[in-house]
Design a protein around this motif. Structure first.
Motif, mmCIF file in Angstrom:
data_model
loop_
_atom_site.group_PDB
_atom_site.id
_atom_site.type_symbol
_atom_site.label_atom_id
_atom_site.label_comp_id
_atom_site.label_asym_id
_atom_site.label_seq_id
_atom_site.Cartn_x
_atom_site.Cartn_y
_atom_site.Cartn_z
ATOM 1 N N THR A 34 0.809 -1.222 0.000
ATOM 2 C CA THR A 34 0.000 0.000 0.000
ATOM 3 C C THR A 34 0.842 1.271 0.000
ATOM 4 O O THR A 34 0.323 2.362 -0.257
ATOM 5 C CB THR A 34 -0.966 0.032 1.199
ATOM 6 N N PHE A 77 -2.418 1.138 -4.841
ATOM 7 C CA PHE A 77 -3.764 0.936 -4.323
ATOM 8 C C PHE A 77 -4.061 -0.552 -4.487
ATOM 9 O O PHE A 77 -3.927 -1.099 -5.586
ATOM 10 C CB PHE A 77 -4.782 1.766 -5.096
ATOM 11 N N VAL A 78 -4.435 -1.216 -3.400
ATOM 12 C CA VAL A 78 -4.639 -2.668 -3.398
ATOM 13 C C VAL A 78 -6.132 -2.952 -3.272
ATOM 14 O O VAL A 78 -6.784 -2.517 -2.318
ATOM 15 C CB VAL A 78 -3.871 -3.339 -2.241
ATOM 16 N N GLU A 79 -6.664 -3.698 -4.235
ATOM 17 C CA GLU A 79 -8.101 -4.016 -4.244
ATOM 18 C C GLU A 79 -8.282 -5.515 -4.422
ATOM 19 O O GLU A 79 -7.838 -6.092 -5.422
ATOM 20 C CB GLU A 79 -8.796 -3.275 -5.385
ATOM 21 N N GLU A 80 -8.927 -6.163 -3.444
ATOM 22 C CA GLU A 80 -9.182 -7.603 -3.552
ATOM 23 C C GLU A 80 -10.236 -7.854 -4.627
ATOM 24 O O GLU A 80 -11.272 -7.174 -4.680
ATOM 25 C CB GLU A 80 -9.659 -8.160 -2.213
ATOM 26 N N LYS A 81 -9.975 -8.857 -5.501
ATOM 27 C CA LYS A 81 -10.872 -9.159 -6.613
ATOM 28 C C LYS A 81 -11.565 -10.511 -6.481
ATOM 29 O O LYS A 81 -12.396 -10.868 -7.318
ATOM 30 C CB LYS A 81 -10.097 -9.129 -7.940
ATOM 31 N N GLN A 97 -1.154 -0.971 -13.959
ATOM 32 C CA GLN A 97 -2.015 -1.836 -13.155
ATOM 33 C C GLN A 97 -1.441 -3.248 -13.223
ATOM 34 O O GLN A 97 -1.000 -3.702 -14.274
ATOM 35 C CB GLN A 97 -3.451 -1.830 -13.677
ATOM 36 N N SER A 157 -1.726 -7.485 -11.581
ATOM 37 C CA SER A 157 -2.599 -8.493 -10.994
ATOM 38 C C SER A 157 -1.760 -9.374 -10.074
ATOM 39 O O SER A 157 -0.732 -9.917 -10.487
ATOM 40 C CB SER A 157 -3.236 -9.337 -12.099
ATOM 41 N N TYR A 195 -5.820 -9.934 -6.657
ATOM 42 C CA TYR A 195 -5.840 -8.535 -6.252
ATOM 43 C C TYR A 195 -5.445 -7.657 -7.435
ATOM 44 O O TYR A 195 -4.589 -8.022 -8.237
ATOM 45 C CB TYR A 195 -4.835 -8.269 -5.120
ATOM 46 N N THR A 235 -2.784 -1.018 -8.337
ATOM 47 C CA THR A 235 -2.688 0.153 -9.208
ATOM 48 C C THR A 235 -1.626 1.086 -8.654
ATOM 49 O O THR A 235 -1.731 1.543 -7.496
ATOM 50 C CB THR A 235 -4.036 0.885 -9.305
#
Length: 414
Positions: A275, A279-283, A295, A297, A305, A308
């Protein structure tokens, strides 16, 4: 650019599918042994001749190189490879997933490689150069072509389109990739002159795939020049075989990474460390593929995740610093995981995007690897920009697909 037509050595129409093979460096010895099983006419007997020895034989054993020569001679003696009686150019089309790219098969001059008019974007390893040098040297031939890109040229496009309306010399779908390969012969003197003249006006060619083969061909050319007191510079050994495609037609796909461990971190600590710059986003559990530059993966512990990169993580004014492979290498592999040398660190491995992100998931789920990182592919424009600036890309950055099929035509140095 200095180019020339050549008297290609190639298979008769009825044998091309049996002779043609994948390139020597996209499969290992056992995979080649399996693909060539029951097929004495497969080019693998020349480009990977260790398959004719007991399993485990060192592919760099002198006897293996000698076997390449004897097999090359055998193919010609048996009529499986036949040399054309005149110098010609060739047109080679590849079709993958409904998209076709059209290349011109020609001989490029060693001097253009040495003086930087044939531009590279990757470093080469001396051991791999030496292997290919030995193969070229003992066979006195470029058995496999290198893969070049050139700036799009309308006159060349027009000429190529004229030929592709004609009945091809070869036309087949190769397995296991299921890609189509089509091949025409350019024998008309006027068309040969048109191609030579157009390339003379092109300021640079760009190595897409085949950096080691290019370097090896140039080094063999230098060797042979020293061995010939009456060397003029136009002898056949001054040239090496390439397939040149318009840059705008080429497809560069992703080249991804898998890592064995988290450098002593827990999953939670690793995700927190990310972080700082992402920007960490769980998918969730469904495969997630990056959809734009900067970006990434991440696959870890059964979850995907999106990472970005934050502003400031890359440098738009640096052709190397802007690359996602640089961002991920510096800010994830090096800064967090302690992997500083991608060429030698055994904790990291690389997976060509042609295998799909399912291969990343498989290698992590099997326990072989702890995490996987998928990258958005670089563009041909980025590659050309880097080559023009004299910079070198980080290791394992580009993966071109489809690969050239070997064995459609061979260039003799004699």
């Amino acid at each position: 650019m200095v180019i020339k037509p050549f008297r290609g050595i190639r298979p008769p129409k009825n044998l091309v599918e049996k002779v043609a093979s994948r390139p020597y460096d996209v499969l290992n010895s056992e995979e080649a042994r399996e693909e060539a099983k029951g097929n004495d006419q497969s080019l693998y007997h020349i480009i990977k001749p260790e398959i004719d020895f007991p399993t485990g034989t060192d592919e760099h054993d002198p006897a293996v190189y000698d076997k390449a020569v004897s097999n090359f001679n055998l193919f010609q003696a048996n009529g499986w490879l036949v040399q054309d009686d005149r110098e010609q150019y060739y047109i080679y089309a590849q079709t993958m997933n409904g998209k076709t790219q059209y290349g011109i098969v020609l001989c490029a001059h060693v001097d253009d490689y040495l003086n930087g008019r044939i531009k590279k974007h990757e470093l080469t390893r001396r051991d791999k150069e030496e292997d290919r040098m030995k193969h070229v040297r003992v066979n006195e031939a470029n058995i496999e072509p290198v893969f070049f890109a050139y700036p799009d040229d309308e006159a060349l496009n027009t000429l190529v389109s004229e030929y592709t309306q004609l009945t091809p010399e070869y036309d087949f779908v190769a397995q296991p990739e299921n890609f189509r390969h089509t091949f025409w012969v350019v024998s008309a003197a006027a068309d040969i002159a048109r191609i030579t003249a157009r390339f003379a006006a092109i300021p640079a060619l760009y190595i897409a795939d085949g950096h080691h083969r290019s370097a090896a061909a140039a080094l063999v050319g230098i060797e042979k020049a020293k061995q010939h007191p009456a060397h003029r510079g136009d002898e056949e050994y001054n040239y090496f075989m390439a397939v040149c495609f318009p840059a705008g037609q080429l497809t560069v796909i992703d080249y991804n990474r898998v890592v064995k461990d988290l450098n002593g971190l827990t999953t939670e600590a690793f995700l927190r460390a990310l972080t700082k710059n992402f920007f960490v986003e769980e998918k969730g559990c469904e495969i997630f593929k990056p959809v734009r530059l900067h970006q990434f993966s991440l696959y870890l512990d059964g979850k995907w995740y999106a990472l970005t990169a934050k502003e400031g993580a890359w440098n738009d004014h640096d052709p190397i610093g802007v690359l996602d492979v640089t961002v991920s290498s510096n800010l994830i592999l090096d800064e967090i995981l302690g992997i500083t040398d991608l060429r030698s660190d055994k904790r990291v491995d690389f997976v060509g995007g042609i295998r799909g992100l399912g291969e990343l998931k498989r290698r992590v789920d099997s326990g072989e690897m702890k995490m996987a990182l998928a990258l958005y592919p670089v563009s041909m424009q980025q590659i050309i920009r880097i080559a023009d600036s004299g910079n070198i890309m980080p290791p394992k950055t580009t993966w071109f697909e489809p690969k050239l099929r070997s064995g459609l035509v061979i260039h003799s140095l004699r």
